[in-house]
Design an enzyme around this catalytic site. Structure first.
Site, PDB file in Angstrom:
ATOM      1  N   CYS A 124       0.561  -0.717  -0.127  1.00 56.30           N
ATOM      2  CA  CYS A 124      -0.303  -0.025   0.008  1.00 56.30           C
ATOM      3  C   CYS A 124       0.789   0.536   0.005  1.00 56.30           C
ATOM      4  CB  CYS A 124      -0.810   0.335   1.463  1.00 56.30           C
ATOM      5  SG  CYS A 124      -1.807  -1.963   1.669  1.00 56.30           S
ATOM      6  N   GLY A 146       0.114   0.519  -5.221  1.00 54.26           N
ATOM      7  CA  GLY A 146      -1.138  -0.006  -4.966  1.00 54.26           C
ATOM      8  C   GLY A 146      -2.127   0.316  -6.122  1.00 54.26           C
ATOM      9  N   ASN A 169       0.104   0.850   6.260  1.00 53.80           N
ATOM     10  CA  ASN A 169       0.830   0.321   5.050  1.00 53.80           C
ATOM     11  C   ASN A 169       1.770  -0.516   5.683  1.00 53.80           C
ATOM     12  OD1 ASN A 169       3.939   0.887   3.179  1.00 53.80           O
ATOM     13  ND2 ASN A 169       2.248  -0.922   3.367  1.00 53.80           N
ATOM     14  N   GLY A 170       1.967  -1.976   5.782  1.00 50.78           N
ATOM     15  CA  GLY A 170       1.999  -3.015   6.218  1.00 50.78           C
ATOM     16  C   GLY A 170       1.180  -4.351   6.464  1.00 50.78           C
ATOM     17  N   CYS A 199      13.331  -3.605   4.196  1.00 52.85           N
ATOM     18  CA  CYS A 199      12.767  -3.950   3.590  1.00 52.85           C
ATOM     19  C   CYS A 199      13.546  -3.159   2.338  1.00 52.85           C
ATOM     20  CB  CYS A 199      11.109  -3.843   2.968  1.00 52.85           C
ATOM     21  SG  CYS A 199      10.625  -4.789   1.376  1.00 52.85           S
ATOM     22  N   TYR A 206      13.139  -3.915  -6.608  1.00 46.72           N
ATOM     23  CA  TYR A 206      11.955  -3.337  -6.743  1.00 46.72           C
ATOM     24  C   TYR A 206      10.117  -2.728  -6.467  1.00 46.72           C
ATOM     25  CZ  TYR A 206       7.417  -5.086  -9.480  1.00 46.72           C
ATOM     26  OH  TYR A 206       6.394  -5.204 -10.154  1.00 46.72           O
ATOM     27  N   CYS A 236       6.648 -12.959   1.440  1.00 47.98           N
ATOM     28  CA  CYS A 236       6.741 -12.387   2.525  1.00 47.98           C
ATOM     29  C   CYS A 236       5.560 -11.708   3.447  1.00 47.98           C
ATOM     30  CB  CYS A 236       6.926 -10.791   2.008  1.00 47.98           C
ATOM     31  SG  CYS A 236       6.817  -8.916   2.837  1.00 47.98           S
ATOM     32  N   CYS A 240      15.296  -6.116   6.336  1.00 56.03           N
ATOM     33  CA  CYS A 240      14.345  -7.321   6.422  1.00 56.03           C
ATOM     34  C   CYS A 240      14.967  -8.220   4.899  1.00 56.03           C
ATOM     35  CB  CYS A 240      13.963  -7.706   6.260  1.00 56.03           C
ATOM     36  SG  CYS A 240      12.445  -9.291   6.010  1.00 56.03           S
ATOM     37  N   CYS A 246      12.541 -12.601   1.974  1.00 48.61           N
ATOM     38  CA  CYS A 246      12.420 -13.216   0.603  1.00 48.61           C
ATOM     39  C   CYS A 246      13.042 -14.039  -0.083  1.00 48.61           C
ATOM     40  CB  CYS A 246      11.254 -12.407   0.026  1.00 48.61           C
ATOM     41  SG  CYS A 246      12.307 -10.805  -0.138  1.00 48.61           S
TER      42      CYS A 246
END
Lengths: 491, 491, 491, 491
Positions: free
Chosen positions: A18, A44, A125-126, A261, A267, A407, A458, A461
């Site tokens: 988001c 989004g 968001n999250g 992240c 990306y 994720c 983090c 992934c």
């Protein structure tokens, strides 16, 4: 490596990516939020919403919240007449992407509720990793839920908190919740921003004239002609109200900062955004350079998969001393692959989106740069297209490591069984997609390219190492999940 | 130099840029046309239409034409249910862009009429320069007009022709008309393509399996997975019917071939298309190289105005030995500048469309490459943006000559007084847009870069030399037009 | 009896029922036309259109026509913003009903064209019986057709006429055409009304303040608060222009006046309208009284099929000295049975539209009054419903004679084989619908009830006697049609 | 007389009139509910919703609820594709009318929530008079509210109840709430109906084959071809579940039955409905007869204000021995006056809705029958229209007593100051509307006409005697409200 079960297997509800934007002290706040969300549209595309705080004659005292949410793109939803119904000097907005089954308006944000202290709106968001657990507890105490979103839990906890101020009620609520959250709250007279202690999802703020802007990415500030001040710190709360010209900062949770992240850099974020102090474009270009160093190959031309592969391609060509060309042309009238909900559309999208420039490719040894391989189907089609355009060799280079784990912190990733790298060796993947050679960027190389200490990220992934335990899974009856949970606990 | 009066001053009606696609001998003809039009969406975003020829049980004998036209984008208009209402093995389609006042559905193509020999549909790209004159004559003979489009005149002439066959009636009609026209006709049992003797607008054909495809650009064939055979020749008619497996070619008008639109190569066509035997991407890259040779400048980085400036930038950087970077990021959720109807949207579009990557620009001497300067307002905003991002020098380089004259052959160009290069010197323009330096590519350099004899081109927009006289203007009462007409006659 | 082939068999195109309204010398002309059409909504619910004549600054001299047409109801189509786009002091409008296959926007009226003398709009109620024949001739001369409507032929003939004035061109055109036509024309500066010499479809005019209103029925004048002056005479043309404060009347064709549609009185017109000098409500009430005299029956209560059967029921009860009650309740949220396009909807409509009031019916001998039986399916369901509500006897009385022949003059009637009265005796029909008894009003009784000389009426649908020959049919190759044609000629 | 302050002054939120339909043990439950709601469309035209309970493969065990709500009419919202998304053998539906400011989708019903015991849906007709008070208490305990509807309070109380079964939780919840409520609940496996102890709003049930139907009015059963069993008793709960073929009946609250809304009989219910054992049509006809006895007048004709005044007019004419005629014709393409949200539309509606039949009125002494006078504006326009049509006398007769007090139990009534009868004498009203004479039916006469003991009715709108105290008002700070409250307490 632990997680063999994708988010989608476990739970259809949570796991959206988001974007957020909040504006304070600006007479046209909702117009500003509209523009800020436009710059975040890549985060989004399924629904969008804005809540504003206005004080009309008909709303004496503190005024009221006005809101509008709908399915679709920001510029389709927020026409001028709609924006005129969102008056006031403070506003927050949200763009949302979710998995197909849950693209319902009832989950569109911001949420607005009435509770004992009046109106309250929130945009998130999250993804919260113990929301289901807490939701069960709240339901047992009599709470009613209207959405399947984890965000609704936040509002219930705020409403049940016995603290005196909104800030304290929010802190009280969030102390019960774990996971990834960048949050914007709005009530009459106050806007509050909060980022989780791990700092998973980005959140920054800045000024446009005398107005304050909080946004998921600095690109919103850039579009508004403003100045980025800094990221909101992990665990930091910013309070904007009518009594203070500057936001007040509270470190409400100890900063852990071990969860930024890394996929945002690879990306998700826009290239012009500055995240964690680093411009995304430059990080991606350096990933391309590093990739050239790690996995260079004799070739005639380097071409990107547009648009996300462009910066890495430029870096790769630069470092390798090869010619960079736009060997594929993108149609501008179709949205982004990653962000469309159904597999059917994704396939169709590939056919309609990219066309080769034959003269660039014909008779050449071609290096194709992409940022990731997820299911492999798109990559296979691209490689086929490059061969069909007359390439003599097709070397696929990926500017990130193999994606092996889902994720849990707010990015929708495909089901585990669709993650190619989880089931096959690199050479098997190479064979599947039909390339002459295939190489991925190393995890170390990727971290190095960004230039931030690897401990701050983090990268689950790519590595399967999750910085935050996923509580909700422990409540599942699925035997596989018990295994998962056991493994997870030993992590 | 002659033309001081823009198309818009003279006539609101004509002057659209458009795209065509026709498919023959294909059981899903309308689906193919839909995809072919999708690839041509850049040629017209205001309306689209498809006419198909189907033979159902309810339509004995030769069958019937089915049609659907609407305002909007191809993929919004042609949903699956709509395409299912367009059955048959032959179909033609059209995408259209027009000036604001005339974006009416009544002008959307293809047109379909009933006349003495049954049904006939036509789709037209280009602009007829004596259509108003002929229309007046036809009206005096009792013809009724339903649109303001020049294309309707073609149908009236076909209908009034005393020739025996549709082909001959079309030849008869077009022998009365002058100007730019690439045409597709459809009637039960037959599809006919025709390109004007000057070859102004592009038109090519090829095969997809056993099916034939005619399209404005080869990108349609590329999307359909087909093979380009060649351009339709200036003055050539191709007839596809049920009696022949191959199209029959007739040179119905002597080929003049002195009017190929050079602006298709510079700006309008898609980079992957092959026009007049040359790949557009490569021509644009060579224009960038030539521009570097003509107007090189010491600098740190070359950045394009995306997306149309990208190939020339790559060429410029290559030739100049400078670093190429994507210094501006484009939003993907807004259409193409040139192609939106109102000035208001164009301005807004600039603000919402491009954002700078500061790290690429800050502290650098920057070369910015664009394909053209029309009104100058967009260029000014871009230069401002590059300065604001911290450039120490901003060198604007344009990969075409100054635009000084309007197009009468089918591309919508702004009013003369808005054409900056017509009123100001290059240095005045440089000052207006605020660049450190400004240079345009020379006309010779541009022609050389494409690699075709300059005599084959229409470059009136850059040179004011019009290969086809504009008859309609002589009928105007406007004294300015008389002057124009006089000047035009002495050409 | 002659006509064994319904209109629908012969020709899908023609045969609509429609409504017209024109307003002159009124600054808000299109608003007035909107209201006038609202009152005529019962005459056509499939499409509506308005054309206005306005003189803006941008339209020097005589000004321009503005138009809007769409599928749907008047109040859905003409919202305030749409009406604001229809400026000017003169306007004409049209509501239209057509058979299912031809409910296309291209056939929606008014039609607007450009021809040698400028713009011209036309709206038509009725059906031309030689339009196909003339259309073929025009096509052979090179005319293009865009619709399947007979009305388009009128415009072509006007455009090809060599007469000097619009009035004379219209007279010239209509002298070539036969059939039923009430027409409104609009051009800059002039509005023209014309009614065919037989006077088939109604047309009247009157004043609202200083403004002139022409309409299909006087109910439009009533809604606008105006005064009915009189019917437009058969063969009369009325010309409203800016040079005269009163309309000029020309008897352009000799009045025959032998074709006034009797079905307007029985069913189609609104009860409050005054047609041919007689209030429709009163005629219907008298038909009910006459029906009681002709076919009285001992009973306890008289109930109408609402709403069209109400006036006849009141008359029947009055004359028979029986109690009148509303024994069936109508849902207000469904349109009129007769006027919906598909059979499926008609069936569904019956179920959703009428519900019995049991207390009124239970244990009673009930007379049910309806205005006509067309296919019989609706009547059967109504009779079933009355039995189910507890009636001891159900006497069906129809306030018109059996419908045996189709209409060629502008009312859509079902296929011949669906006309029950054409295939079965009255007793067979009674058995089919399940009534205790069944009686129809006699033709003589019906004519007498209206109080006009029977020679003035067209009652072909009841008698098979057609006042105007149907030329188009003679051109058909269908052997059945040849028979028809032969029979028709002996008429 | 007590209430000087209208509902709208006190609270914008509550006070809707609505309709309910629930179906059980029917494989096409949602289709049945759709039809049932269609028959109840007169009770609410602003929004509609259906919730169904289905057991698909994807929903193991008890299955899930499916729901759809939207603004608009039933037949616009529930198209076939929408109904197909509402599978299952049980379903409840709701139509709603509300005041303009609150016509938001968020208040559309049925509401569906998740709580500790799964999913629960509720549909409500009526108005709770202590909902605001209870809402405040719930908010203080941490409950979040999403709507402004009183109905949401019910769900919160159910969710917080500590009872073991859904039935008991509902009883627990409703024991806290006062006012008017007819309720339908749906959860997987169970449908529950409940009517308040006063029996204010109607609720009945019956069978269609093996299926059970609960509805606001028996007209729904009539449309579905079913049989009415009886009204749900005041204070009675009916439980339909999968374990029992018959509903279980529980008298959960002592029946008071002193609050049956008399206005349902006068105006709101459909004439074919049977309420409290009496057919509405017959009651209204008897009111007309009684009115003739109380206030007869020499006249030539009796005409109704269609459609609601028709039964009383028939009764009046019958009793008075006068001629009944439909002197005004109603347009079928506009909704019901009372039920449109804005005053502007109401005025416009009068102009567009009724037109006089002059022949019926001209030169006559006319009795006009209407069911009520609310603001008086409509009555004035009608009287004007009758005069304009040529009446020599206009005697207005109202088939109910003067409306003097607002309704707090679920019917939207105008602001007190707009209630004509509250401020003016009958003669003043007569003068205002311009009638020759004016008379209302007496309260006693009205009660007698229905034939039920007057003690069973709530006739507060006519008498000011409220059977249920309105708690919410006591919490207002408005001094006027305190007065009201004081007065109310002494009641």
């Amino acid at each position: 490596m632990i997680t063999h079960y994708s988010s989608t297997d476990l739970d259809d509800h949570f796991h959206d990516e988001c974007g957020l934007c909040g504006v304070w002290n600006q007479s046209e706040a909702s117009n500003y939020v509209y523009l800020g969300l436009h710059a975040l549209q890549h985060r989004g595309q399924e629904s969008a919403g804005i809540v504003s705080w206005g004080r009309g004659e008909q709303h004496g005292g503190a005024g009221s919240l006005f809101h509008h949410r709908a399915m679709g793109h920001v510029n389709e939803i927020f026409t001028q007449p709609v924006l005129e119904e969102l008056p006031g000097s403070g506003a927050i907005g949200h763009v949302r992407y979710s998995t197909a089954g849950e693209s319902h308006l009832k989950n569109a944000q911001p949420f607005v509720v009435d509770y004992h202290s009046g109106q309250l709106a929130v945009a998130h968001n999250g993804n919260l990793v113990n929301a289901k657990t807490v939701r069960k507890e709240l339901e047992l105490k009599g709470s009613l839920f209207r959405s399947t979103s984890d965000t609704e839990v936040i509002l219930h906890l705020v409403s049940r908190s016995r603290e005196k101020t909104t800030e304290d009620r929010i802190i009280d609520a969030m102390s019960r919740l774990e996971g990834a959250y960048s949050l914007l709250f709005l009530e009459p007279g106050r806007m509050i921003a909060l980022r989780d202690p791990h700092g998973v999802r980005p959140l920054c703020f800045g000024k446009v004239g005398e107005s304050w802007v909080v946004a998921s990415e600095s690109t919103s500030l850039s579009l508004l002609g403003g100045t980025l001040i800094r990221d909101v710190e992990p665990g930091e709360m910013l309070i904007f109200d009518t009594d203070h010209s500057e936001p007040r900062s509270l470190q409400v949770f100890p900063k852990q900062g071990n969860g930024h992240c890394i996929f945002e850099h690879v990306y998700f974020a826009k290239p012009d955004s500055v995240i964690d102090g680093h411009t995304v474009y430059e990080s991606r270009r350096r990933m391309g350079m590093q990739l050239a160093r790690e996995s260079g190959v004799p070739a005639d031309v380097v071409i990107p998969v547009p648009d996300s592969g462009v910066p890495a391609s430029i870096g790769f060509a630069e470092e390798a001393g090869l010619m960079f060309q736009m060997g594929m042309v993108r149609s501008h009238y179709i949205g982004r692959t990653f962000i469309e909900p159904s597999q059917r559309v994704r396939n169709f999208g590939v056919k309609l989106k990219l066309l080769p420039v034959k003269d660039v490719i014909q008779g050449k040894r071609v290096v194709v740069i992409d940022d990731s391989i997820v299911r492999g189907t798109t990559s296979k089609k691209i490689v086929d297209m490059v061969w069909a355009a007359g390439a003599t060799e097709v070397h696929m280079r990926i500017s990130s490591p193999p994606t092996v784990s889902p994720c849990y912190y707010g990015i929708d990733t495909p089901r585990q069984q669709e993650l190619l790298a989880n089931r096959f060796s690199i050479d098997e993947i190479r064979e599947y997609i039909g390339a002459t050679s295939l190489a991925y960027l190393s995890l170390e190389g990727m971290i190095q390219s960004i230039g931030i200490d690897g401990k701050e990220f983090c990268h689950a992934c790519f590595s399967g190492n999750y910085p935050i335990d996923v509580t909700d899974l422990e409540y599942s009856d699925d035997p596989q999940l018990s295994i998962f949970s056991a493994l997870n606990n030993t992590k």
